[in-house]
Enzyme design. Structure first.
Site, mmCIF file in Angstrom:
data_model
loop_
_atom_site.group_PDB
_atom_site.id
_atom_site.type_symbol
_atom_site.label_atom_id
_atom_site.label_comp_id
_atom_site.label_asym_id
_atom_site.label_seq_id
_atom_site.Cartn_x
_atom_site.Cartn_y
_atom_site.Cartn_z
ATOM 1 C CE1 TYR A 1 7.537 -21.580 62.653
ATOM 2 C CE2 TYR A 1 6.013 -19.746 63.553
ATOM 3 C CZ TYR A 1 7.237 -20.382 63.689
ATOM 4 O OH TYR A 1 8.160 -19.747 64.170
ATOM 5 C CG ASP B 1 11.627 -18.403 61.267
ATOM 6 O OD1 ASP B 1 10.665 -19.027 61.755
ATOM 7 O OD2 ASP B 1 12.225 -17.385 61.869
ATOM 8 C CG HIS B 2 7.605 -16.615 60.682
ATOM 9 N ND1 HIS B 2 7.850 -15.314 60.925
ATOM 10 C CD2 HIS B 2 7.752 -17.546 61.568
ATOM 11 C CE1 HIS B 2 8.087 -15.310 62.315
ATOM 12 N NE2 HIS B 2 8.117 -16.565 62.768
ATOM 13 C CB CYS C 1 16.362 -15.730 63.834
ATOM 14 S SG CYS C 1 14.809 -15.430 63.085
ATOM 15 C CG HIS D 1 15.037 -17.045 68.282
ATOM 16 N ND1 HIS D 1 14.653 -15.561 68.297
ATOM 17 C CD2 HIS D 1 15.015 -17.774 67.268
ATOM 18 C CE1 HIS D 1 13.877 -15.585 67.001
ATOM 19 N NE2 HIS D 1 14.056 -16.780 66.536
ATOM 20 C CG HIS E 1 14.888 -19.767 63.314
ATOM 21 N ND1 HIS E 1 14.242 -18.888 64.420
ATOM 22 C CD2 HIS E 1 14.908 -21.020 63.670
ATOM 23 C CE1 HIS E 1 13.792 -19.885 65.394
ATOM 24 N NE2 HIS E 1 14.356 -21.176 64.969
#
Ligand code: DNO
Length: 401
Positions: free
Chosen positions: A370, A353-354, A273, A235, A300
């Site tokens: 999240y 993601d998020h 990501c 990552h 992500h």
């Protein structure tokens, strides 16, 4: 594209029943309760697997995020033989239970770092934010890290002094809590004194040392992973820059290339990501994805809006600075290429993601970044992009060679 959803295990405020209702199929999770460096036992993996794969829910554990790398491995010290052996054993146990995509990071001390967990967005929702001035205020005036001043432009240093002079104890506490919120143990936190101590453990470890320690990690685990049919995927750093005086080595394409080259194996891959890479002013995320497409094992998808002083805020999934449609095009083209090769595992797992905290999220106190509704919004938007590009046909996914 396998729609996936990060779930933090039984302590997550969002239930698996709710995850099932998002329409996602893959569950991205980890055995967060096991201390770093210990083996993940088969029984524990199996138990978690059966909790996820309840009949009728349509869910399966498709990605581990993360199998954490012990700080001693990053520091290149301690009983490394035991730690590498344990890591390989955890991979073998995961493979025995059918979980074969494993995300990890190589960031020293802190994982993702933000200075505000609830920056307001339109309509009363909130977003995660990294504010260069607050980060400088933390480093210069709370942590009092020697040499930190040199890491910030002069005007940020001045603004940081202004910020701290107006910040009461509660504001400083909240800044510390925000900076600590990303710690990968999910529920661990450091005090300022503990953080200082953790940083001291990296004294004398420079960028090239960290790179060498990562290369050693890869040499120790990738051959075993390859044999097991496990795909590891590193990552990127978040934010993609040195932080707190610590080097970071997975921040842009120039960092990623030697990592993937170090072990030319399908087991040595990348977590694309878009939010982490997208926070670097010089990164073209779509180009990076195209460059390393054949090694992307997991994605992500999220977006950030950058500001001139190095601050950034998490944007809507289709907003912000990265062209999300172009990025999804790259991933779909790569899937088509894999399918053409006859690979059974051609589909790339991704997760929204998020997400902004929206409506009921604000009361829910889910893990920062999240929430249910905010991520569901992101997933729905991404699902629409994917469906639109697929229906437009192959020409729309062949443009990013
Ligand atoms: C943040 C996450 C990261 C990620 C780890 C992977 O939201 O993307 O915390 O899980 O860096 O090891």
């Amino acid at each position: 594209m396998i729609e996936s959803w990060r779930w933090f295990g039984p302590l997550d405020k969002i239930s698996l029943a709710e995850v099932a209702q998002t329409g996602a199929a893959g569950v991205v999770t980890a055995l967060h309760e096991i201390p770093y460096g210990e083996v993940w036992p088969v029984e524990a993996i199996r138990d978690r697997n059966s909790a996820i794969a309840r009949p009728g829910a349509g869910l399966w554990w498709n990605v581990v995020e993360s199998l954490p790398v012990h700080e001693d491995i990053k520091r290149g010290t301690g009983d490394l033989t035991r730690l590498f052996g344990n890591y390989r054993q955890s991979l073998a146990n995961l493979a025995a239970c059918g979980v074969r995509v494993v995300c990890y990071n190589f960031m020293p001390v802190l994982d993702w770092t933000r200075t505000t967990l609830n920056a307001p967005v339109r309509g009363g929702g909130t977003a995660l934010r990294f504010d260069a001035v607050r980060m400088a205020a933390f480093e210069l005036h709370m942590l009092r890290r020697a040499g930190a001043e040199a890491d910030y432009p002069a005007e940020v240093v001045t603004q940081a002094a202004d910020w701290i002079s107006g910040a009461d104890e509660a504001a400083q506490e909240s800044l510390l809590a925000s900076i600590m919120a990303g710690l990968p143990g999910a529920y661990d936190r450091y005090s300022v004194a503990e953080l200082r101590q953790a940083l001291d453990h990296y004294d004398g470890i420079g960028r090239e040392d960290l790179r060498a320690h990562h290369a050693r990690f890869l040499a120790e685990v990738i051959p075993a992973a390859e044999e097991l049919g496990v795909r590891m995927c590193v990552h990127p750093d978040d934010p993609p820059r040195d932080i707190l005086g610590l080097p970071r080595i997975v921040s842009d394409g120039d960092d990623i290339k030697p990592i993937l080259d170090a072990q030319q194996s399908p087991a040595n891959g990348l977590t694309l990501c878009s939010g982490s890479l997208g926070a670097h002013p010089d990164n073209d995320v779509v180009a990076i994805a195209a460059q390393f497409a054949d090694r992307i094992h997991f994605a992500h998808l999220r977006n950030v809006a950058k500001e001139p002083d190095g601050s950034f805020q998490e944007a809507e999934h289709l907003g912000g600075d990265t062209d999300m449609v172009a990025l999804v095009q790259v991933l779909l083209a790569e899937e088509a290429r894999r399918q053409g090769e006859g690979r059974e595992d051609w589909e790339i797992p991704f997760r929204p993601d998020h997400g902004h905290e929206l409506g009921p999220d604000l009361e829910r106190e889910a893990h920062p970044g999240y929430p249910l509704i905010g991520r569901l919004r992101g997933l729905a938007e991404l699902r629409g992009v994917i469906a639109g590009l697929r229906s437009a046909g192959p020409q729309s996914t062949m443009t990013c060679e």
